[in-house]
Write a protein that holds these residues in place. Structure first.
Motif, PDB file in Angstrom:
ATOM      1  N   ALA A   7      -8.086  30.073   7.641  1.00 37.55           N
ATOM      2  CA  ALA A   7      -8.684  29.756   8.932  1.00 37.55           C
ATOM      3  C   ALA A   7      -7.763  30.204  10.049  1.00 37.55           C
ATOM      4  O   ALA A   7      -6.531  30.129   9.929  1.00 37.55           O
ATOM      5  CB  ALA A   7      -8.959  28.260   9.044  1.00 37.55           C
ATOM      6  N   GLN A   8      -8.382  30.657  11.133  1.00 42.46           N
ATOM      7  CA  GLN A   8      -7.598  31.061  12.296  1.00 42.46           C
ATOM      8  C   GLN A   8      -7.093  29.816  13.017  1.00 42.46           C
ATOM      9  O   GLN A   8      -7.795  28.812  13.133  1.00 42.46           O
ATOM     10  CB  GLN A   8      -8.443  31.910  13.245  1.00 42.46           C
ATOM     11  CG  GLN A   8      -7.646  32.589  14.331  1.00 42.46           C
ATOM     12  CD  GLN A   8      -8.458  33.645  15.056  1.00 42.46           C
ATOM     13  OE1 GLN A   8      -9.687  33.642  15.000  1.00 42.46           O
ATOM     14  NE2 GLN A   8      -7.773  34.547  15.730  1.00 42.46           N
ATOM     15  N   LEU A   9      -5.871  29.878  13.489  1.00 47.74           N
ATOM     16  CA  LEU A   9      -5.239  28.736  14.134  1.00 47.74           C
ATOM     17  C   LEU A   9      -5.435  28.786  15.642  1.00 47.74           C
ATOM     18  O   LEU A   9      -5.574  29.860  16.235  1.00 47.74           O
ATOM     19  CB  LEU A   9      -3.749  28.709  13.804  1.00 47.74           C
ATOM     20  CG  LEU A   9      -3.391  28.723  12.318  1.00 47.74           C
ATOM     21  CD1 LEU A   9      -1.877  28.715  12.143  1.00 47.74           C
ATOM     22  CD2 LEU A   9      -4.007  27.540  11.595  1.00 47.74           C
ATOM     23  N   ASN A  10      -5.416  27.611  16.258  1.00 49.39           N
ATOM     24  CA  ASN A  10      -5.529  27.565  17.709  1.00 49.39           C
ATOM     25  C   ASN A  10      -4.160  27.774  18.356  1.00 49.39           C
ATOM     26  O   ASN A  10      -3.165  28.016  17.668  1.00 49.39           O
ATOM     27  CB  ASN A  10      -6.165  26.248  18.157  1.00 49.39           C
ATOM     28  CG  ASN A  10      -5.341  25.028  17.743  1.00 49.39           C
ATOM     29  OD1 ASN A  10      -4.132  25.101  17.567  1.00 49.39           O
ATOM     30  ND2 ASN A  10      -6.015  23.887  17.601  1.00 49.39           N
ATOM     31  N   GLU A  11      -4.098  27.635  19.655  1.00 54.03           N
ATOM     32  CA  GLU A  11      -2.855  27.920  20.379  1.00 54.03           C
ATOM     33  C   GLU A  11      -1.743  26.929  20.050  1.00 54.03           C
ATOM     34  O   GLU A  11      -0.562  27.199  20.308  1.00 54.03           O
ATOM     35  CB  GLU A  11      -3.122  27.927  21.883  1.00 54.03           C
ATOM     36  CG  GLU A  11      -3.647  26.612  22.419  1.00 54.03           C
ATOM     37  CD  GLU A  11      -3.997  26.674  23.894  1.00 54.03           C
ATOM     38  OE1 GLU A  11      -4.170  25.603  24.488  1.00 54.03           O
ATOM     39  OE2 GLU A  11      -4.083  27.790  24.434  1.00 54.03           O
ATOM     40  N   ASP A  12      -2.098  25.801  19.447  1.00 55.47           N
ATOM     41  CA  ASP A  12      -1.100  24.817  19.025  1.00 55.47           C
ATOM     42  C   ASP A  12      -0.649  25.028  17.591  1.00 55.47           C
ATOM     43  O   ASP A  12       0.111  24.220  17.038  1.00 55.47           O
ATOM     44  CB  ASP A  12      -1.655  23.401  19.177  1.00 55.47           C
ATOM     45  CG  ASP A  12      -1.949  23.035  20.621  1.00 55.47           C
ATOM     46  OD1 ASP A  12      -1.144  23.424  21.491  1.00 55.47           O
ATOM     47  OD2 ASP A  12      -2.979  22.379  20.874  1.00 55.47           O
ATOM     48  N   GLY A  13      -1.121  26.131  16.962  1.00 49.81           N
ATOM     49  CA  GLY A  13      -0.740  26.421  15.593  1.00 49.81           C
ATOM     50  C   GLY A  13      -1.443  25.550  14.575  1.00 49.81           C
ATOM     51  O   GLY A  13      -0.920  25.334  13.474  1.00 49.81           O
ATOM     52  N   GLU A  14      -2.619  25.036  14.918  1.00 46.80           N
ATOM     53  CA  GLU A  14      -3.368  24.172  14.019  1.00 46.80           C
ATOM     54  C   GLU A  14      -4.785  24.701  13.847  1.00 46.80           C
ATOM     55  O   GLU A  14      -5.321  25.395  14.706  1.00 46.80           O
ATOM     56  CB  GLU A  14      -3.424  22.741  14.577  1.00 46.80           C
ATOM     57  CG  GLU A  14      -2.042  22.110  14.770  1.00 46.80           C
ATOM     58  CD  GLU A  14      -2.132  20.761  15.455  1.00 46.80           C
ATOM     59  OE1 GLU A  14      -3.218  20.447  15.985  1.00 46.80           O
ATOM     60  OE2 GLU A  14      -1.125  20.031  15.452  1.00 46.80           O
ATOM     61  N   TRP A  15      -5.386  24.368  12.721  1.00 47.44           N
ATOM     62  CA  TRP A  15      -6.803  24.656  12.560  1.00 47.44           C
ATOM     63  C   TRP A  15      -7.588  23.361  12.708  1.00 47.44           C
ATOM     64  O   TRP A  15      -7.124  22.296  12.336  1.00 47.44           O
ATOM     65  CB  TRP A  15      -7.122  25.362  11.246  1.00 47.44           C
ATOM     66  CG  TRP A  15      -6.439  24.867  10.017  1.00 47.44           C
ATOM     67  CD1 TRP A  15      -5.230  25.231   9.549  1.00 47.44           C
ATOM     68  CD2 TRP A  15      -6.957  23.922   9.076  1.00 47.44           C
ATOM     69  NE1 TRP A  15      -4.922  24.581   8.389  1.00 47.44           N
ATOM     70  CE2 TRP A  15      -5.978  23.772   8.063  1.00 47.44           C
ATOM     71  CE3 TRP A  15      -8.136  23.180   8.967  1.00 47.44           C
ATOM     72  CZ2 TRP A  15      -6.146  22.921   6.982  1.00 47.44           C
ATOM     73  CZ3 TRP A  15      -8.313  22.339   7.882  1.00 47.44           C
ATOM     74  CH2 TRP A  15      -7.321  22.210   6.905  1.00 47.44           C
ATOM     75  N   THR A  16      -8.750  23.449  13.301  1.00 48.57           N
ATOM     76  CA  THR A  16      -9.540  22.275  13.649  1.00 48.57           C
ATOM     77  C   THR A  16     -10.858  22.293  12.892  1.00 48.57           C
ATOM     78  O   THR A  16     -11.196  23.252  12.186  1.00 48.57           O
ATOM     79  CB  THR A  16      -9.835  22.254  15.166  1.00 48.57           C
ATOM     80  OG1 THR A  16     -10.670  23.375  15.481  1.00 48.57           O
ATOM     81  CG2 THR A  16      -8.541  22.350  15.960  1.00 48.57           C
ATOM     82  N   ASP A  17     -11.609  21.230  13.033  1.00 51.17           N
ATOM     83  CA  ASP A  17     -12.901  21.134  12.366  1.00 51.17           C
ATOM     84  C   ASP A  17     -13.868  22.194  12.871  1.00 51.17           C
ATOM     85  O   ASP A  17     -14.831  22.545  12.180  1.00 51.17           O
ATOM     86  CB  ASP A  17     -13.519  19.741  12.598  1.00 51.17           C
ATOM     87  CG  ASP A  17     -12.729  18.640  11.915  1.00 51.17           C
ATOM     88  OD1 ASP A  17     -11.981  18.968  10.967  1.00 51.17           O
ATOM     89  OD2 ASP A  17     -12.839  17.469  12.332  1.00 51.17           O
ATOM     90  N   GLU A  18     -13.625  22.688  14.088  1.00 54.56           N
ATOM     91  CA  GLU A  18     -14.509  23.728  14.632  1.00 54.56           C
ATOM     92  C   GLU A  18     -14.191  25.110  14.060  1.00 54.56           C
ATOM     93  O   GLU A  18     -14.978  26.048  14.202  1.00 54.56           O
ATOM     94  CB  GLU A  18     -14.386  23.780  16.156  1.00 54.56           C
ATOM     95  CG  GLU A  18     -14.954  22.562  16.894  1.00 54.56           C
ATOM     96  CD  GLU A  18     -14.063  21.344  16.779  1.00 54.56           C
ATOM     97  OE1 GLU A  18     -12.825  21.512  16.684  1.00 54.56           O
ATOM     98  OE2 GLU A  18     -14.606  20.225  16.763  1.00 54.56           O
ATOM     99  N   THR A  19     -13.048  25.240  13.423  1.00 56.73           N
ATOM    100  CA  THR A  19     -12.652  26.530  12.866  1.00 56.73           C
ATOM    101  C   THR A  19     -13.460  26.828  11.615  1.00 56.73           C
ATOM    102  O   THR A  19     -13.558  25.994  10.717  1.00 56.73           O
ATOM    103  CB  THR A  19     -11.157  26.530  12.509  1.00 56.73           C
ATOM    104  OG1 THR A  19     -10.402  26.189  13.663  1.00 56.73           O
ATOM    105  CG2 THR A  19     -10.725  27.908  12.014  1.00 56.73           C
ATOM    106  N   GLU A  20     -14.044  27.982  11.553  1.00 55.10           N
ATOM    107  CA  GLU A  20     -14.846  28.378  10.390  1.00 55.10           C
ATOM    108  C   GLU A  20     -13.969  29.172   9.423  1.00 55.10           C
ATOM    109  O   GLU A  20     -13.573  30.306   9.712  1.00 55.10           O
ATOM    110  CB  GLU A  20     -16.039  29.238  10.828  1.00 55.10           C
ATOM    111  CG  GLU A  20     -17.008  29.569   9.703  1.00 55.10           C
ATOM    112  CD  GLU A  20     -17.740  28.336   9.185  1.00 55.10           C
ATOM    113  OE1 GLU A  20     -18.065  28.326   7.982  1.00 55.10           O
ATOM    114  OE2 GLU A  20     -17.964  27.395   9.965  1.00 55.10           O
TER     115      GLU A  20
END
Length: 353
Positions: free
Chosen positions: A228-241
């Motif tokens: 999964a692609q990570l967000n700007e905080d270096g985390e993947w979220t439930d919205e990440t596909e």
């Protein structure tokens, strides 16, 4: 205090590149030498990367890690030092006669006039993949290092990591694996720039910032992973596909963690992960010197070649600590009488061949 006990001029703690070269060089200086290694084999960090190609040792062409380890061990044994394996050193005590008593975790004791710490980053552990069930695949096709490149021939390989090891293995596997995909949780790589550029141009599929989220397999062998692609905080979220990728092998290179253990409590001046030394590799403890990655000083070179230089400087300092009037350095091997007999034996072998 040491009467009736075997006393060594120098005891080297650690059997990696710095410790092995120190054992050789102390023989050149006619020092009674002991080397103690916590593991059951010599080689240190080079044991982790037997298939890696090393280019930066002076006078040597590209050499596999396993071969370099073999050559370093052979060289270390030139002057027959006492070698002790399987002992982790825990205690250090300076005795009233100026010598040092060294104690292992299992109670063995060693006596020495000087000590050279060449312990690298301590007991090394590979950072494991922190996903549920990952350990089930470690005997199958989830790897933390490469022991045989050919075992990846024709396979779809996914590598996770962005340091030197991840980048190096990606480059090595091009042309061997049928495909190489590398995922890294950051856009920037910490590997050598030249090697990163080579990887980017080599056909490796590089995905950043991505991280492995799930493993799929039969409990023994992986057949796919999700990333999964990570967000700007270096985390993947439930919205990440997540994307699911079919794999034949997964190689995790998330770095190493070191544990220096009881050595940290000896009173040595240190940084967060190594010990401070002066230009002679002397620490703040009398008669205790450092060499290799454990040494911190202004012009420190973090290469195997630098470890060799550290080792020679530390041995020279140990020699002068014992014998203040001794020469500051030893004669080069081509003019050193310690090699006369060995040179004759070498020449005989040459003549026969």
């Amino acid at each position: 205090m040491t009467q009736g006990l075997e006393l060594f001029d120098v005891t080297i703690i650690g059997g990696g590149p710095a410790g092995l070269y120190a054992a050789f060089y102390s023989g050149m200086r006619d020092m009674k030498t002991k080397l103690i290694e916590a593991r059951e084999e010599l080689g240190g960090r080079t044991l982790i990367y037997p298939e890696k190609i090393v280019w930066d040792v002076g006078g040597m062409g590209p050499t596999r890690g396993a071969q370099l380890t073999k050559l370093m061990i052979q060289q270390a044994q030139t002057f027959d030092p006492t070698i002790v394996l399987g002992q982790q050193i825990t205690g250090l005590e300076r005795l009233v006669d100026g010598t040092t008593r060294i104690t292992s975790a299992t109670g063995e004791q060693h006596w020495s006039r000087t000590l050279i710490l060449a312990v690298g980053h301590g007991a090394l552990k590979l950072a494991k993949l922190s996903l549920y069930g990952a350990e089930n695949y470690e005997k199958g096709n989830l790897h933390y290092t490469v022991t045989e490149l050919e075992s990846f021939r024709g396979k779809r390989v996914l590598i996770s990591g962005g340091g030197d090891s991840a980048v190096d293995w990606a480059n090595e596997l091009v042309g061997i694996a049928s495909s190489v995909t590398l995922v890294h949780r950051r856009d920037r790589f910490s590997g050598l720039e030249r090697n990163v550029r080579r990887m980017m141009a080599s056909g490796v599929q590089v995905l950043t910032p991505y991280s492995i989220t799930d493993l799929y397999g039969d409990g023994t062998l992986l057949d796919a992973v999700s990333i999964a692609q990570l967000n700007e905080d270096g985390e993947w979220t439930d919205e990440t596909e997540p994307d699911r990728i079919a794999v034949d092998a997964v190689l995790i290179n998330h770095g190493l963690s070191g544990d220096l253990g009881p050595v940290l409590h000896w009173g040595l001046a240190r940084t967060d992960w190594n010990f401070n030394a002066d230009e002679k590799l002397a620490t703040n403890l009398p008669g205790v010197f450092v060499a290799g990655d454990i040494a911190n000083y202004g012009s420190k070179l973090y290469l195997i070649a630098g470890a060799f230089t550290d080792a020679a400087l530390a041995v020279n300092s140990a020699k002068m600590y014992i014998e203040p009037d001794a020469p500051t350095r030893v004669q080069v091997s081509s003019h050193n009488g310690n090699f006369d007999e060995k040179n004759r034996a070498f020449e005989l072998v040459e003549e026969r061949s």
